[in-house]
Design a protein around this motif. Structure first.
Motif, short mmCIF file in Angstrom:
data_model
loop_
_atom_site.label_atom_id
_atom_site.label_comp_id
_atom_site.label_asym_id
_atom_site.label_seq_id
_atom_site.Cartn_x
_atom_site.Cartn_y
_atom_site.Cartn_z
N GLY A 48 -0.98 -0.67 -3.13
CA GLY A 48 0.15 -0.08 -2.42
C GLY A 48 -0.23 1.15 -1.61
O GLY A 48 -1.39 1.57 -1.56
N LYS A 71 -1.03 -7.32 4.39
CA LYS A 71 -1.05 -5.89 4.71
C LYS A 71 -1.99 -5.56 5.86
O LYS A 71 -2.14 -4.40 6.23
N GLN A 72 -2.65 -6.57 6.41
CA GLN A 72 -3.61 -6.33 7.49
C GLN A 72 -2.97 -6.54 8.86
O GLN A 72 -1.92 -7.17 9.00
N HIS A 101 -6.51 -2.53 -0.38
CA HIS A 101 -5.75 -3.36 -1.31
C HIS A 101 -4.77 -2.44 -2.03
O HIS A 101 -4.90 -1.22 -2.01
N THR A 118 1.81 -5.27 10.85
CA THR A 118 0.99 -6.07 9.94
C THR A 118 1.39 -7.54 10.04
O THR A 118 2.49 -7.89 10.49
N SER A 138 4.61 -8.24 7.97
CA SER A 138 5.89 -7.82 8.57
C SER A 138 6.31 -8.75 9.69
O SER A 138 7.50 -8.98 9.91
N GLU A 190 9.33 -11.68 1.87
CA GLU A 190 7.91 -11.39 1.62
C GLU A 190 7.30 -12.44 0.70
O GLU A 190 6.13 -12.84 0.88
#
Length: 555
Positions: free
Chosen positions: A311, A171-172, A309, A130, A133, A151
């Motif tokens: 968690g 998160k993408q 979207h 992602t 990350s 983060e």
């Protein structure tokens, strides 16, 4: 005699060195780089020198293949194993010759004290991880911080580079972002460790005109806050004029001229510098033939994606409508431009017309045949007639195949050419038409500059002799003089073969020179359309007015 003239225009030291305070943070001297190739060696950089002082921006400009990016990679220590650096070369950083550093010392420096924004974000971002990350990894590689703090900093960086919905973007994966959004992620990663020197290799290539100014202003603001020095590698002279303090001009690996930005633009001395400053997309699209029939129509095209979207254990899936019930008509021999900011849906709309993605709903007719319900097998016979040139040439050219294999592959798949000799002749003709030498068939994509790779991608499309080509930012990686050549090439091919183009771009100067009509998109909708002259001369919506102002009024 010629050598003496070049040295008069480009001496070892800067013309303003007496006015500078302190010593350069980077002082490169006599840098030469050669590459081993199949039939010998290529001199990519020939004995060049440049200096960078703290808190300033220098620009390195020149055409594709001039050695700009090789120079930057020499400083970063990112040259391939085929490269050999001249033994007399030195690159001083804070007084130390970093060319003598161990690999470990260079790694500690790279991405920390000296950082780089690369030209092609899709090939620089790891597709398996992602976005969040990857930014976190860049932060933690050089700093002892826990993941939570990293983060938080990653989120703050995405906000600084003005990426929409930054929490969701973390998160993408890279493929879920537009070209411009990926470039902004690269800028965030480069700035993650507060570097002393930022090398920006075409940092706004993939960005639309309004965001270009935002990103460059952001870099300049951060530069002032942190005393950061910037090396700006670009072919966009309007950006150079506005954002750089000193300019180095390169051609064929040699330094042709350097001077302060003001002097370069007011009084260019070398003929090559004069040629660069005189290069600008020019001309207009010729009138359509009276008998030009309709080639492609689309109605009610809608494309949506489900975005995650929340968690892992409480995922919240929301629908993102990328293209909302759009339509168009494209006539034979016509060039239709689609413009808009990054993420406006331009590429998604264009690719849905070729059935490269699956529209939620659509009515698409090509050459009198309804294709919106076609399977992949039913589309295959049409592929030779419908070609595409992608925005990022490096990710669309197979790195394990030679140039000859890449272009010939389409001919083989579509059964064009009776013998291999006949196919290779068509390959050479296509390369020649795209302005590339015909003796490069055994070379690989990584051996070429960004602009050269884009011309190879155009040659691959042209080789199949299609009726329709979707051009997705085909000139974004090209310098101004080559842009003009590509525009002339596209015009020539269109006149000779009656081609139709769907031209997706954020460069309104190129759109004005090439297109008959233009569609303006924003957030998946068409906000304005009409002839190029009407829309660009008298834009009716506030959004189009902003695009036009950013494209033509920047100075």
């Amino acid at each position: 005699m010629a050598f003496a003239i070049v040295n008069n225009y480009a001496p070892l030291d800067r013309f303003d060195h007496d006015a500078q305070k302190g010593t350069p943070i980077i002082d490169a001297r006599n840098v030469g780089v050669t590459f081993k190739v199949e039939h010998g060696t290529v001199e990519a950089v020939k004995d060049i020198s440049f200096q960078l002082y703290r808190g300033e921006t220098i620009a390195i400009v020149g055409e594709s293949g001039s050695g700009k990016s090789v120079t930057a990679r020499t400083v970063m220590g990112l040259l391939s194993k085929r490269a050999t650096i001249s033994p007399k070369a030195t690159v001083g950083f804070n007084g130390d010759n970093i060319l003598k550093f161990s690999p470990r010392a260079r790694r500690a420096l790279r991405g920390n004290r000296i950082s780089m924004i690369f030209q092609e974000p899709m090939s620089s971002l790891n597709p398996l991880y992602t976005v969040g990350s990857q930014i976190v990894e860049a932060i933690r590689a050089h700093n002892r911080v826990n993941r939570k703090d990293a983060e938080a900093k990653a989120l703050d960086l995405l906000k600084q580079v003005q990426i929409p919905e930054p929490e969701a973007r973390l998160k993408q994966y890279p493929h879920q972002l537009s070209g411009g959004q990926r470039q902004r992620v690269m800028i965030a990663m480069a700035l993650s460790n507060d570097p002393d020197v930022l090398i920006a290799d075409e940092p706004t290539t993939a960005l639309d005109v309004t965001v270009q100014a935002q990103i460059l202003n952001l870099i300049r603001e951060l530069q002032k806050q942190r005393g950061m020095a910037v090396v700006l590698i670009t072919h966009d002279l309007t950006i150079v004029k506005k954002f750089s303090d000193y300019v180095y001009v390169m051609q064929h690996g040699e330094m042709r001229e350097h001077n302060t930005t003001e002097r370069i633009f007011a009084d260019p001395r070398h003929p090559y510098t004069k040629k660069l400053l005189g290069s600008e997309p020019h001309g207009r699209a010729g009138p359509l033939p009276d008998d030009a029939g309709v080639l492609l129509t689309a109605n009610g095209v809608r494309v949506s994606f489900m975005m995650r979207h929340g968690g892992v254990f409480k995922p919240d899936l929301r629908e993102l409508v990328a293209v909302d019930s759009l339509g168009l008509t494209l006539r034979r021999h016509e060039t239709l431009g689609i413009v808009g900011e990054s993420g406006s849906g331009k590429t998604t709309f264009g690719q849905s017309l070729l059935r490269l993605n699956q529209p939620t709903q659509a009515e698409i007719t090509f050459a009198g045949e309804r294709i919106d319900g076609h399977t992949r097998a039913q589309m295959r016979p049409l592929r030779a007639k419908m070609q595409i040139v992608f925005q990022d040439p490096f990710s669309s050219l197979n790195p394990r195949m030679t140039i000859g294999q890449i272009i010939e592959e389409g001919l083989v798949v579509n059964g064009l050419g009776n013998t291999r000799a006949e196919r290779l002749e068509r390959v050479r003709e296509a390369l020649d038409a795209a302005g590339m030498p015909t003796n490069i068939l055994s070379r690989f994509p990584h051996e070429f500059s960004g602009g050269q790779r884009q011309r190879i991608a155009i040659a691959r499309a042209v080789a199949l002799e299609p009726e329709f080509i979707l051009l997705d930012e085909p000139t974004s990686a090209l310098d101004l003089s080559v842009q003009a050549q590509i525009i002339e090439l596209l015009r020539k091919l269109q006149d000779e073969r009656g081609l139709s183009y769907l031209f997706i771009s954020h460069d309104l100067k190129v759109v004005r020179a090439l297109c008959h009509r233009v569609i303006v998109m924003q957030n998946g909708h068409i906000v304005e359309e009409g002839s190029v002259e009407d829309v660009l001369t008298n834009p009716k919506t506030e959004y189009t007015q902003r695009l036009v102002k950013a494209a033509f009024d920047i100075a």
